[in-house]
Design an enzyme around this catalytic site. Structure first.
Site, mmCIF file in Angstrom:
data_model
loop_
_atom_site.group_PDB
_atom_site.id
_atom_site.type_symbol
_atom_site.label_atom_id
_atom_site.label_comp_id
_atom_site.label_asym_id
_atom_site.label_seq_id
_atom_site.Cartn_x
_atom_site.Cartn_y
_atom_site.Cartn_z
ATOM 1 N N CYS A 54 -10.678 -1.857 14.372
ATOM 2 C CA CYS A 54 -11.033 -3.276 14.550
ATOM 3 C C CYS A 54 -11.236 -3.646 16.010
ATOM 4 C CB CYS A 54 -9.945 -4.169 13.967
ATOM 5 S SG CYS A 54 -9.521 -3.758 12.286
ATOM 6 N N GLU B 231 -16.233 -11.012 3.387
ATOM 7 C CA GLU B 231 -15.060 -10.709 2.559
ATOM 8 C C GLU B 231 -14.452 -11.984 1.991
ATOM 9 O OE1 GLU B 231 -11.512 -9.310 4.623
ATOM 10 O OE2 GLU B 231 -10.985 -8.051 2.922
ATOM 11 N N LYS C 184 -15.933 -10.091 8.008
ATOM 12 C CA LYS C 184 -14.795 -10.800 7.404
ATOM 13 C C LYS C 184 -15.216 -12.078 6.681
ATOM 14 C CE LYS C 184 -11.103 -8.352 7.907
ATOM 15 N NZ LYS C 184 -10.236 -8.030 6.750
ATOM 16 N N SER D 63 -7.311 1.440 -2.607
ATOM 17 C CA SER D 63 -6.077 0.697 -2.877
ATOM 18 C C SER D 63 -6.431 -0.658 -3.475
ATOM 19 C CB SER D 63 -5.308 0.500 -1.570
ATOM 20 O OG SER D 63 -4.338 -0.509 -1.726
ATOM 21 N N GLU E 63 0.832 -1.207 0.000
ATOM 22 C CA GLU E 63 0.000 0.000 0.000
ATOM 23 C C GLU E 63 0.867 1.257 0.000
ATOM 24 O OE1 GLU E 63 -4.121 -0.591 1.645
ATOM 25 O OE2 GLU E 63 -3.264 0.734 3.142
ATOM 26 N N CYS F 161 -8.476 -2.211 3.618
ATOM 27 C CA CYS F 161 -8.374 -3.392 4.495
ATOM 28 C C CYS F 161 -9.636 -3.659 5.308
ATOM 29 C CB CYS F 161 -7.162 -3.277 5.412
ATOM 30 S SG CYS F 161 -7.055 -1.698 6.211
ATOM 31 N N GLU G 237 2.147 1.643 -3.445
ATOM 32 C CA GLU G 237 1.080 2.104 -4.349
ATOM 33 C C GLU G 237 0.800 3.593 -4.140
ATOM 34 O OE1 GLU G 237 -2.627 -0.026 -3.889
ATOM 35 O OE2 GLU G 237 -3.489 0.882 -5.693
ATOM 36 N N GLU H 191 -13.714 -12.773 -5.872
ATOM 37 C CA GLU H 191 -12.362 -12.336 -6.249
ATOM 38 C C GLU H 191 -11.316 -12.719 -5.205
ATOM 39 O OE1 GLU H 191 -14.950 -10.434 -5.575
ATOM 40 O OE2 GLU H 191 -14.412 -8.474 -4.777
#
Ligand code: SF4
Ligand code: SF4
Length: 450
Positions: free
Chosen positions: A395, A253, A250, A211, A171, A191, A174, A258
């Site tokens: 989190c 996710e 999560k 990102s 990251e 994230c 990037e 993907e």
């Protein structure tokens, strides 16, 4: 690119228990709780970003159905437990707002012979697990957690912090590339899956600002089925990969299409902190008196940069440090970037990174994201990098964490998040070594296209 289709609901409200107090609606960042005051509420699954904040705040629970006979009350409790996919002997109160459990599925899969069982743990777990066992708030228990996970049957215990280091390297790189080569800016962190889902639903035209890096959990998942498979000389098909997370989003996710490479899911299943705590108790493991054990190497090693991912501003801080070191090959002079820290709302800062004056912002809690994103959409925002975390303090206050009923407990938890000592050059050296090691040994898929 995956769009914001409605999903199998993860978050539910039991209409027989809900009093319609609408405290949950007050914390829902996307107005997904629907209903009149005083009447049972419902969750609009098309709007819900699965952050679990409604589950955390709901304090209404079944008081053993005092109007029923003991037998009838037991039957009603068992019906609710089945609806929630909870183990039959779970002892915790059944609150009106709840999320579906994965523990029965995971415990069954653990019995399947011929597979390597690998688990990874997020940084926020080790700060909160101890509360479930009566230890003081904020007690860090990584050694006992690793020992308990081995006693639950896992062959390898890895650390999501390793993935956080990889995420930060990618990251940070990037960000510098986008700043020096022309955007799109601002770049957003990617994230937090609740934030990603929020962006897909509310601001789909800004998705190329996120990102392209996978979250630390997915990074470690991809590594486990590639590099980890090589280390253990096992076929990826024979790896069962579980993640322990503080977050109710999560599982959503890891189920995304993907998040799969070469036909293998990066992560097979996710358990929350509460589920892990229950599992340890159910198996009769004496958590308090477990000897401390180490995480397995090398995917259990990490720098301090990974650890601070669990709190608001942590991703930003680690990324700025990495960007600074990449550009200047020197340490960022001031050791702590406290000015980007905060618990609620938006905080901003300017940081001199080599020749660049980086303008950054941190958004804690999705309800605060609208105003900033409206400005980005209107082209009125000159930030380079924006961290967005779905939950109010990051989190650490995720929807899968132990339920804290008192405000005092909540603030103590945040205060007790210990700041690790962070040798940033060590972090950079470690992360670069990981990168070289990993890229020389197998092909990893660390990025997603949106
Ligand atoms: S789900 Fe809980 S917090 Fe929400 S209205 Fe019902 S009782 Fe109140
Ligand atoms: S999980 Fe989060 S987004 Fe979904 S209804 Fe609850 S508070 Fe709202």
């Amino acid at each position: 690119m995956r769009t914001s289709d409605s999903t199998d609901p993860v978050i539910h409200i039991d209409p027989t228990l809900c009093t319609g107090c609408r405290r949950c609606a007050g914390v829902c960042p996307v107005d997904a709780i629907e209903g009149l005051p005083g009447e049972p509420q419902t969750v609009n699954a098309d709007r819900c970003v699965i952050c679990g904040q409604c589950v955390q705040i709901c304090s209404v629970y079944a008081s053993d159905w005092a109007d029923s006979s003991p037998q009838a009350a037991a039957i009603r409790r068992q019906e609710r437990i089945r609806e929630r996919d909870m183990p039959a002997d779970i002892g915790e109160p059944l609150f009106a707002a709840y999320y579906s459990y994965n523990l029965i599925k995971v415990a069954d899969m653990m019995k399947k012979p011929g597979q390597l069982r690998i688990v990874q743990c997020a940084p926020a777990i080790r700060v909160s697990l101890a509360e479930e066992f009566g230890m003081p708030f904020g007690t860090l228990t990584p050694g006992k957690m690793a020992a308990a996970l081995r006693r639950l049957g896992f062959d390898r215990v890895y650390d999501t912090n390793f993935g956080a280091d990889v995420t930060i390297m990618e990251e940070g790189t990037e960000l510098i590339r986008r700043v020096t080569e022309g955007g799109p800016l601002p770049m957003f962190t990617s994230c937090c899956p609740a934030w990603v889902r929020f962006a897909e639903i509310e601001y789909p035209d800004l998705l190329d600002h996120l990102s392209s890096c996978k979250s630390p959990m997915q990074m470690v998942g991809a590594l486990i089925k590639t590099y980890g498979a090589q280390l253990d000389e096992v076929e990826p098909a024979n790896i069962y990969s579980v993640a322990i997370m503080p977050c109710t989003c999560k599982q959503f996710e890891c189920d995304r299409p993907e998040m799969e490479s070469d036909g293998y899911r990066d992560v097979d299943e996710v358990l929350t902190t509460r589920e892990l705590a229950y599992w340890i108790k159910q198996r009769g493991i004496d958590f308090m008196n477990l000897p401390d054990e180490e995480f397995d190497a090398p995917l259990g090693q990490y720098s301090g940069a990974g650890t601070i991912f669990g709190v608001t501003g942590g991703v930003m801080e680690a990324a700025i440090r990495t960007g600074y070191e990449l550009l200047t090959n020197e340490k960022l002079p001031k050791l702590q970037l406290d000015f980007v820290r905060g618990e609620e709302g938006i905080r901003v800062a300017e940081v001199q990174v080599g020749e660049l004056q980086l303008k950054v912002a941190v958004v804690a809690g999705l309800q605060h994201a609208y105003q900033l994103l409206d400005r980005v959409q209107a082209g009125e925002c000159d930030y380079h990098f924006i961290e967005v975390m779905g939950c109010p303090a990051g989190c650490i206050s995720g929807g899968g964490q132990p339920k804290l009923m008192l405000e005092k407990q909540k603030s103590m938890l945040i205060v007790h998040v210990n700041r690790p000592s962070m040798d940033t050059m060590l972090h950079l050296r470690c992360a670069n070594r990981m990168r070289t090691l990993l890229s020389s040994s197998c092909t990893m898929n660390f990025w997603v296209s949106r």
